[in-house]
Design a protein around this motif. Structure first.
Motif, PDB file in Angstrom:
ATOM      1  N   THR A 182       0.829  -1.198   0.000  1.00 50.79           N
ATOM      2  CA  THR A 182       0.000   0.000   0.000  1.00 50.79           C
ATOM      3  C   THR A 182       0.868   1.254   0.000  1.00 50.79           C
ATOM      4  OG1 THR A 182      -1.833  -1.114   1.098  1.00 50.79           O
ATOM      5  CG2 THR A 182      -1.731   1.285   1.332  1.00 50.79           C
ATOM      6  N   GLY A 183       1.886   1.253   0.832  1.00 53.57           N
ATOM      7  CA  GLY A 183       2.801   2.390   0.882  1.00 53.57           C
ATOM      8  C   GLY A 183       3.497   2.627  -0.453  1.00 53.57           C
ATOM      9  N   LEU A 184       3.866   1.548  -1.116  1.00 54.94           N
ATOM     10  CA  LEU A 184       4.516   1.686  -2.426  1.00 54.94           C
ATOM     11  C   LEU A 184       3.545   2.254  -3.460  1.00 54.94           C
ATOM     12  CD1 LEU A 184       6.604  -1.612  -2.462  1.00 54.94           C
ATOM     13  CD2 LEU A 184       7.458   0.732  -2.179  1.00 54.94           C
ATOM     14  N   LEU A 185       2.281   1.845  -3.394  1.00 54.39           N
ATOM     15  CA  LEU A 185       1.282   2.414  -4.309  1.00 54.39           C
ATOM     16  C   LEU A 185       1.046   3.894  -4.008  1.00 54.39           C
ATOM     17  CD1 LEU A 185      -1.230  -0.564  -4.460  1.00 54.39           C
ATOM     18  CD2 LEU A 185       0.165   0.302  -6.344  1.00 54.39           C
ATOM     19  N   HIS A 186       1.054   4.260  -2.731  1.00 50.72           N
ATOM     20  CA  HIS A 186       0.942   5.680  -2.368  1.00 50.72           C
ATOM     21  C   HIS A 186       2.125   6.463  -2.940  1.00 50.72           C
ATOM     22  CE1 HIS A 186      -2.450   4.852   0.067  1.00 50.72           C
ATOM     23  NE2 HIS A 186      -1.843   4.613   1.207  1.00 50.72           N
ATOM     24  N   MET A 187       3.323   5.887  -2.833  1.00 48.59           N
ATOM     25  CA  MET A 187       4.515   6.564  -3.348  1.00 48.59           C
ATOM     26  C   MET A 187       4.445   6.737  -4.864  1.00 48.59           C
ATOM     27  SD  MET A 187       7.495   4.966  -0.894  1.00 48.59           S
ATOM     28  CE  MET A 187       8.766   5.324  -2.069  1.00 48.59           C
ATOM     29  N   LEU A 188       3.875   5.749  -5.534  1.00 51.59           N
ATOM     30  CA  LEU A 188       3.676   5.866  -6.986  1.00 51.59           C
ATOM     31  C   LEU A 188       2.758   7.050  -7.281  1.00 51.59           C
ATOM     32  CD1 LEU A 188       4.114   4.580  -9.825  1.00 51.59           C
ATOM     33  CD2 LEU A 188       2.048   3.254  -9.375  1.00 51.59           C
ATOM     34  N   GLY A 189       1.689   7.168  -6.513  1.00 50.21           N
ATOM     35  CA  GLY A 189       0.772   8.295  -6.672  1.00 50.21           C
ATOM     36  C   GLY A 189       1.447   9.623  -6.382  1.00 50.21           C
ATOM     37  N   ILE A 190       2.265   9.652  -5.335  1.00 49.52           N
ATOM     38  CA  ILE A 190       2.982  10.883  -5.001  1.00 49.52           C
ATOM     39  C   ILE A 190       3.925  11.262  -6.134  1.00 49.52           C
ATOM     40  CG2 ILE A 190       4.747  11.875  -3.479  1.00 49.52           C
ATOM     41  CD1 ILE A 190       3.436  10.227  -1.186  1.00 49.52           C
ATOM     42  N   ALA A 191       4.673  10.271  -6.630  1.00 45.70           N
ATOM     43  CA  ALA A 191       5.622  10.549  -7.711  1.00 45.70           C
ATOM     44  C   ALA A 191       4.906  11.133  -8.926  1.00 45.70           C
ATOM     45  CB  ALA A 191       6.375   9.280  -8.090  1.00 45.70           C
ATOM     46  N   PHE A 192       3.775  10.548  -9.280  1.00 43.80           N
ATOM     47  CA  PHE A 192       2.994  11.061 -10.406  1.00 43.80           C
ATOM     48  C   PHE A 192       2.432  12.438 -10.073  1.00 43.80           C
ATOM     49  CE2 PHE A 192      -0.924  11.133 -13.102  1.00 43.80           C
ATOM     50  CZ  PHE A 192      -0.280  11.129 -14.336  1.00 43.80           C
ATOM     51  N   GLY A 193       2.008  12.603  -8.830  1.00 39.14           N
ATOM     52  CA  GLY A 193       1.432  13.870  -8.396  1.00 39.14           C
ATOM     53  C   GLY A 193       2.429  15.015  -8.376  1.00 39.14           C
ATOM     54  N   LEU A 194       3.710  14.694  -8.254  1.00 46.88           N
ATOM     55  CA  LEU A 194       4.725  15.753  -8.260  1.00 46.88           C
ATOM     56  C   LEU A 194       4.852  16.425  -9.623  1.00 46.88           C
ATOM     57  CD1 LEU A 194       7.493  14.200  -5.994  1.00 46.88           C
ATOM     58  CD2 LEU A 194       5.816  15.976  -5.411  1.00 46.88           C
ATOM     59  N   LEU A 195       4.224  15.849 -10.628  1.00 45.55           N
ATOM     60  CA  LEU A 195       4.198  16.499 -11.946  1.00 45.55           C
ATOM     61  C   LEU A 195       3.468  17.839 -11.891  1.00 45.55           C
ATOM     62  CD1 LEU A 195       3.417  13.467 -14.290  1.00 45.55           C
ATOM     63  CD2 LEU A 195       5.605  14.664 -14.024  1.00 45.55           C
ATOM     64  N   THR A 196       2.706  18.065 -10.807  1.00 52.50           N
ATOM     65  CA  THR A 196       1.956  19.319 -10.701  1.00 52.50           C
ATOM     66  C   THR A 196       2.870  20.533 -10.586  1.00 52.50           C
ATOM     67  OG1 THR A 196       1.746  19.050  -8.300  1.00 52.50           O
ATOM     68  CG2 THR A 196      -0.080  18.248  -9.671  1.00 52.50           C
ATOM     69  N   ARG A 197       4.153  20.297 -10.475  1.00 52.74           N
ATOM     70  CA  ARG A 197       5.105  21.416 -10.438  1.00 52.74           C
ATOM     71  C   ARG A 197       5.162  22.137 -11.786  1.00 52.74           C
ATOM     72  NH1 ARG A 197      10.036  18.630  -7.020  1.00 52.74           N
ATOM     73  NH2 ARG A 197       8.826  18.397  -5.107  1.00 52.74           N
ATOM     74  N   TRP A 198       4.711  21.454 -12.826  1.00 51.94           N
ATOM     75  CA  TRP A 198       4.698  22.032 -14.164  1.00 51.94           C
ATOM     76  C   TRP A 198       3.262  22.165 -14.646  1.00 51.94           C
ATOM     77  CZ3 TRP A 198       7.940  17.995 -12.739  1.00 51.94           C
ATOM     78  CH2 TRP A 198       9.279  18.348 -12.610  1.00 51.94           C
ATOM     79  N   ARG A 199       3.006  23.163 -15.445  1.00 52.89           N
ATOM     80  CA  ARG A 199       1.653  23.441 -15.936  1.00 52.89           C
ATOM     81  C   ARG A 199       1.067  22.216 -16.661  1.00 52.89           C
ATOM     82  NH1 ARG A 199      -0.559  28.717 -17.090  1.00 52.89           N
ATOM     83  NH2 ARG A 199       1.528  29.396 -16.574  1.00 52.89           N
ATOM     84  N   SER A 200       1.842  21.598 -17.547  1.00 46.81           N
ATOM     85  CA  SER A 200       1.328  20.426 -18.266  1.00 46.81           C
ATOM     86  C   SER A 200       1.145  19.239 -17.326  1.00 46.81           C
ATOM     87  CB  SER A 200       2.254  20.047 -19.424  1.00 46.81           C
ATOM     88  OG  SER A 200       3.557  19.763 -18.938  1.00 46.81           O
ATOM     89  N   GLY A 201       1.946  19.201 -16.246  1.00 47.38           N
ATOM     90  CA  GLY A 201       1.800  18.139 -15.260  1.00 47.38           C
ATOM     91  C   GLY A 201       0.494  18.226 -14.505  1.00 47.38           C
ATOM     92  N   VAL A 202       0.029  19.447 -14.266  1.00 47.91           N
ATOM     93  CA  VAL A 202      -1.257  19.641 -13.585  1.00 47.91           C
ATOM     94  C   VAL A 202      -2.367  18.990 -14.403  1.00 47.91           C
ATOM     95  CG1 VAL A 202      -2.969  21.372 -12.881  1.00 47.91           C
ATOM     96  CG2 VAL A 202      -0.548  21.746 -12.395  1.00 47.91           C
ATOM     97  N   VAL A 203      -2.323  19.182 -15.699  1.00 47.75           N
ATOM     98  CA  VAL A 203      -3.332  18.588 -16.584  1.00 47.75           C
ATOM     99  C   VAL A 203      -3.247  17.062 -16.533  1.00 47.75           C
ATOM    100  CG1 VAL A 203      -4.073  18.370 -18.999  1.00 47.75           C
ATOM    101  CG2 VAL A 203      -3.374  20.602 -18.108  1.00 47.75           C
TER     102      VAL A 203
END
Length: 192
Positions: free
Chosen positions: A150-171
């Protein structure tokens, strides 16, 4: 020479035989580790927790992914103990739908409310893991496995979520929330 060629050929086409079966501690841990990743409903919700935490930023980026497995372990203990919890499959399906919508909408409730939402859904996920515990497996090892997974799946989500640092990542992240929400709606239609 023919016997040597035949023996070599048989060696290459034979299947591996395992002298030891994964049971006890190893079987419990391996089973627990694999359980969350073998159910798309679990994967979607657990990745969404990490995504939403990343969308919310500090301190939610770690509060939500820590809250989920802690409360999930309590739900797992309830399941192992045989405590009935109505609507488990509906709760799991709803978790993917609601958490996906939170990511899609970039919802920003107060941290305590976001943690409460995550915790409520964690009980259902934990209960499902606890009631599906293999009889021969070690409950502690199985629990450690599914909490780690579960923790590893959360980390996967966090890693993907860090794309929000860029405008296209937010999309991309919001699109990921939409995909999770649609999957949750499908899971919910099957659970009802």
């Amino acid at each position: 020479m023919r016997l040597m060629v035949l023996a070599t050929g048989l060696l290459f086409i034979s299947q591996t035989a395992f002298a030891h079966e994964a049971s006890g501690l190893a079987g419990g841990f391996a089973s627990g580790l694999m359980h969350p990743v073998l159910g798309w409903d679990h994967v979607a919700a657990m990745v969404a927790v990490g995504l939403w935490g990343a969308v919310l930023g500090q301190p939610a980026i770690w509060v939500l992914p820590v809250t989920f497995p802690l409360v999930m372990a309590i739900g797992g203990a309830l399941g192992v103990a045989g405590v009935a919890l109505p609507g488990v499959e509906i709760g799991i399906a709803a978790s993917a739908l609601v958490l996906g919508v939170m990511v899609l909408a970039a919802a920003r409730p107060p941290l305590w409310l976001a943690a409460l939402i995550v915790a409520a859904f964690a009980v259902f996920h934990g209960h499902a893991h606890g009631t599906e515990l293999p009889g021969a497996a070690s409950p502690l090892a199985y629990s450690l496995g599914f909490v780690l997974s579960t923790g590893l799946l959360h980390m996967l989500g966090i890693a993907f979520g860090l794309l929000t640092r860029w405008r296209s990542g937010v999309v991309l992240v919001r699109a990921g929330g939409a995909v999770i929400a649609m999957a949750g709606a499908l899971f919910l239609s099957r659970a009802i």
